[in-house]
Design a protein around this motif. Structure first.
Motif, short mmCIF file in Angstrom:
data_model
loop_
_atom_site.label_atom_id
_atom_site.label_comp_id
_atom_site.label_asym_id
_atom_site.label_seq_id
_atom_site.Cartn_x
_atom_site.Cartn_y
_atom_site.Cartn_z
N GLY A 185 0.79 -1.22 0.00
CA GLY A 185 0.00 0.00 0.00
C GLY A 185 0.82 1.27 0.00
O GLY A 185 0.30 2.36 0.27
N ILE A 186 2.11 1.17 -0.30
CA ILE A 186 2.96 2.37 -0.36
C ILE A 186 2.56 3.27 -1.52
O ILE A 186 2.59 4.50 -1.42
N LEU A 187 2.18 2.66 -2.64
CA LEU A 187 1.75 3.41 -3.81
C LEU A 187 0.82 2.54 -4.63
O LEU A 187 0.76 1.32 -4.45
N SER A 188 0.09 3.16 -5.53
CA SER A 188 -0.87 2.43 -6.36
C SER A 188 -0.17 1.82 -7.56
O SER A 188 0.96 2.19 -7.91
N LEU A 189 -0.85 0.91 -8.22
CA LEU A 189 -0.30 0.27 -9.40
C LEU A 189 -0.03 1.28 -10.51
O LEU A 189 1.00 1.23 -11.18
N SER A 190 -0.95 2.21 -10.72
CA SER A 190 -0.79 3.19 -11.80
C SER A 190 0.41 4.10 -11.54
O SER A 190 1.17 4.40 -12.47
N ILE A 191 0.59 4.54 -10.30
CA ILE A 191 1.74 5.39 -9.98
C ILE A 191 3.03 4.60 -10.13
O ILE A 191 4.04 5.11 -10.64
N ALA A 192 3.02 3.33 -9.71
CA ALA A 192 4.21 2.49 -9.84
C ALA A 192 4.61 2.33 -11.30
O ALA A 192 5.79 2.42 -11.65
N LYS A 193 3.62 2.09 -12.16
CA LYS A 193 3.93 1.94 -13.59
C LYS A 193 4.50 3.23 -14.17
O LYS A 193 5.43 3.21 -14.99
N SER A 194 3.94 4.36 -13.76
CA SER A 194 4.44 5.65 -14.25
C SER A 194 5.87 5.90 -13.80
O SER A 194 6.72 6.32 -14.59
N LEU A 195 6.15 5.62 -12.53
CA LEU A 195 7.51 5.81 -12.01
C LEU A 195 8.49 4.88 -12.70
O LEU A 195 9.63 5.27 -13.03
N PHE A 196 8.09 3.64 -12.91
CA PHE A 196 8.98 2.67 -13.55
C PHE A 196 9.30 3.11 -14.98
O PHE A 196 10.46 3.07 -15.41
N GLU A 197 8.28 3.55 -15.70
CA GLU A 197 8.50 4.00 -17.07
C GLU A 197 9.43 5.21 -17.11
O GLU A 197 10.32 5.30 -17.97
N ASN A 198 9.25 6.16 -16.20
CA ASN A 198 10.12 7.33 -16.16
C ASN A 198 11.56 6.95 -15.85
O ASN A 198 12.50 7.56 -16.38
N PHE A 199 11.74 5.96 -14.98
CA PHE A 199 13.11 5.53 -14.67
C PHE A 199 13.77 4.97 -15.92
O PHE A 199 14.92 5.31 -16.24
N VAL A 200 13.08 4.08 -16.61
CA VAL A 200 13.67 3.42 -17.79
C VAL A 200 13.95 4.43 -18.90
O VAL A 200 15.01 4.39 -19.54
#
Length: 540
Positions: A71-86
């Motif tokens: 519950g630290i972050l939502s799935l949508s936010i996690a996907k956005s952060l992961f994409e920005n990192f890559v």
């Protein structure tokens, strides 16, 4: 562990010669599995012939480790952060393969790597969830260490946490050393080149997994050598055939565009260690390469750096579309300039020693070091939009160049003026002579400059973050707020003032670092005070 076609695990006879007569070393009499890297008291004292059962290499059951499930972050936010990192951050570090390291793959493969990626991305793109992700990443790091877990993903997570670490974090040297030892336990130091035919016998997924291991070892080699140059500590990864195979490795059909940057950095570190080892004093004789020979070597190395830069910038350009921008050309040029600065700052202490008191004979060395530092700062201002995402090493190198220039222009100039004043003073046979007036004049200039600078320092303390503030005013990385450890050669070198006029473009990137010599108003005050008060020497 995944085995690479270029090497294989050594046989028992190769690693543990237990049957060799008279072999009473620990490797010959203790449990063979324990002496092959699985070093634990349970294994050493085991009486079993086979492998000793130990807990699986996984996090303890019964508690979630996935930050989304926690519950630290939502799935949508996690996907956005992961994409920005890559897309944005990974090109700076050449760490992950975008074709292999998909969101689903990383999440399933390693909660530690997954959390580290999200945390470093959140630091830049979503600070609200950064603290919780960072704390969880540190918890997983502790669990990894406590349980002795080893994997490629764990090594990558440790590396990612060091690129954009918190300003008070001093663990980079220790963490990289731990990661390297972990890889040695997994026998990565036995990686070796392999033929094109052997690669073609594997599927693409398998080849990418192998390159993932190799890429991480190359990154560790670069990081290991870089920290060694910055701190003066010994490196851990030795040069071998696999390290020197980097050029061929970069031409693989499934090579990622980020691999060219990694190839450039590996080549640069191979160049840098050879020249720095030549200049280091011999432990047994305390001797250095003669300065005249060193100048020849430096000239050759300077040409090598220029060829290196042209080659790898061209490699990057080949794979860019006309409208594309990349940080790679900036990083290649910046690291090359930093190497040039380090290269030519090394012999400055010898140039300015008693044996080489006439620095005018070695203006090439002084000028190359000076222009190297200036070019670094100019390049930073030209690529200000890329500074926001840059890893900590860029800030360390920028601070190095600025501190070198301050010492070059300010401290050294004051020292030289005072030395000249003393020389004139020794020639003054009677009051009122030209030499005596010149001695007083020079002494007053040095004193006024030093006093003015002390007042400015008290009124406006400078920090490393000011070095590039003009270039990126919205840069809010807290890492740049501390002046990092500077190599001994910078602190010890006291260069003489240049005997050539300074270029018109000589401008410091921050007003707090203005050495006063470009401030006409300040000079007018200083010269007026010195000229009209030569009969009243100011004492400090």
């Amino acid at each position: 562990m995944n085995k690479t076609p270029g090497y294989s695990a050594p046989s028992m006879a190769e690693t543990v010669p237990a049957e060799e007569p008279g072999n009473l070393q620990p490797s010959g009499v203790l449990n063979q599995e324990a002496m092959r890297g699985k070093f634990s008291l349970r294994r050493i004292l085991s009486t079993a012939d086979g492998d000793v059962m130990e807990p699986p290499e996984a996090f303890p059951p019964g508690r979630p480790e996935d930050p989304i499930e926690m519950g630290i972050l939502s799935l949508s936010i996690a996907k956005s952060l992961f994409e920005n990192f890559v897309l944005v951050l990974n090109p700076y570090i050449s760490q992950l393969d975008p074709q292999l390291h998909t969101f689903f793959y990383v999440r399933q493969k390693s909660p530690f790597l997954f959390t580290a990626v999200l945390a470093m991305s959140a630091k830049t793109f979503n600070p609200i969830v950064y603290n919780a992700l960072y704390d969880h990443a540190q918890h997983l790091y502790t669990e990894v260490f406590r349980n002795g877990l080893k994997s490629t993903e764990i090594v990558q997570a440790i590396l990612i946490l060091t690129y954009w670490k918190q300003p008070q974090d001093t663990r980079a040297w220790t963490s990289i050393g731990y990661a390297i030892r972990m890889c040695m336990d997994m026998e990565w130091h036995k990686l070796a080149p392999y033929s094109t035919s052997s690669r073609l016998t594997m599927g693409e997924a398998r080849r990418r997994e192998i390159r993932n291991i190799e890429r991480t070892w190359y990154v560790l080699f670069v990081y290991d050598r870089s920290i060694s140059l910055q701190t003066g500590r010994p490196w851990m990864i030795e040069r071998n055939a696999f390290i020197e195979w980097i050029d061929t490795w970069c031409t693989d059909a499934i090579a990622d565009r980020n691999d060219d940057l990694l190839g450039a950095f590996v080549n640069l570190r191979l160049m840098s260690t050879s020249i720095f080892s030549l200049h280091a004093p011999s432990r047994s004789r305390g001797e250095r390469v003669p300065l005249e020979d060193m100048e020849t070597l430096l000239s050759l190395k300077k040409a090598s750096i220029e060829r290196w830069e042209r080659r790898w910038v061209q490699e990057v350009d080949k794979k860019l579309l006309p409208e594309e921008e990349t940080c790679h050309k900036f990083l290649i040029r910046f690291y090359g300039m930093h190497f040039r600065l380090q290269l030519f700052s090394l012999p400055l202490q010898d140039v300015l020693s008693s044996a080489y008191s006439d620095s005018s004979l070695h203006l090439d060395i002084i000028w190359a070091a000076f222009t190297g530092a200036m070019d670094m700062l100019r390049l930073v201002s030209q690529h200000s939009t890329q500074l926001y995402f840059a890893q900590d090493s860029i800030h360390v190198m920028t601070a190095y160049s600025a501190a070198f220039l301050v010492k070059e222009i300010e401290s050294s100039t004051i020292s030289a003026i005072r030395s000249a004043a003393q020389a004139f003073s020794h020639q003054a046979s009677a009051p009122g002579t030209s030499c005596e007036l010149q001695a007083r004049f020079l002494h007053n200039i040095a004193t006024k400059v030093a006093q003015r600078k002390r007042k400015e320092i008290v009124a406006t303390p400078t920090t490393a973050s000011g070095l590039d503030r003009h270039a990126s005013e919205n840069h809010n990385h807290s890492e740049s707020s501390k002046l990092p450890f500077l190599p001994p050669e910078v602190n010890q070198a006291m260069p003489q003032p240049l005997e050539q006029p300074l270029p018109d473009a000589f401008i410091f990137p921050h007003p707090d670092l203005d050495p006063l010599f470009m401030d006409d108003g300040a000079w007018a005050d200083i010269l007026a005070s010195a000229a009209f008060n030569t009969q009243n020497v100011v004492s400090e």
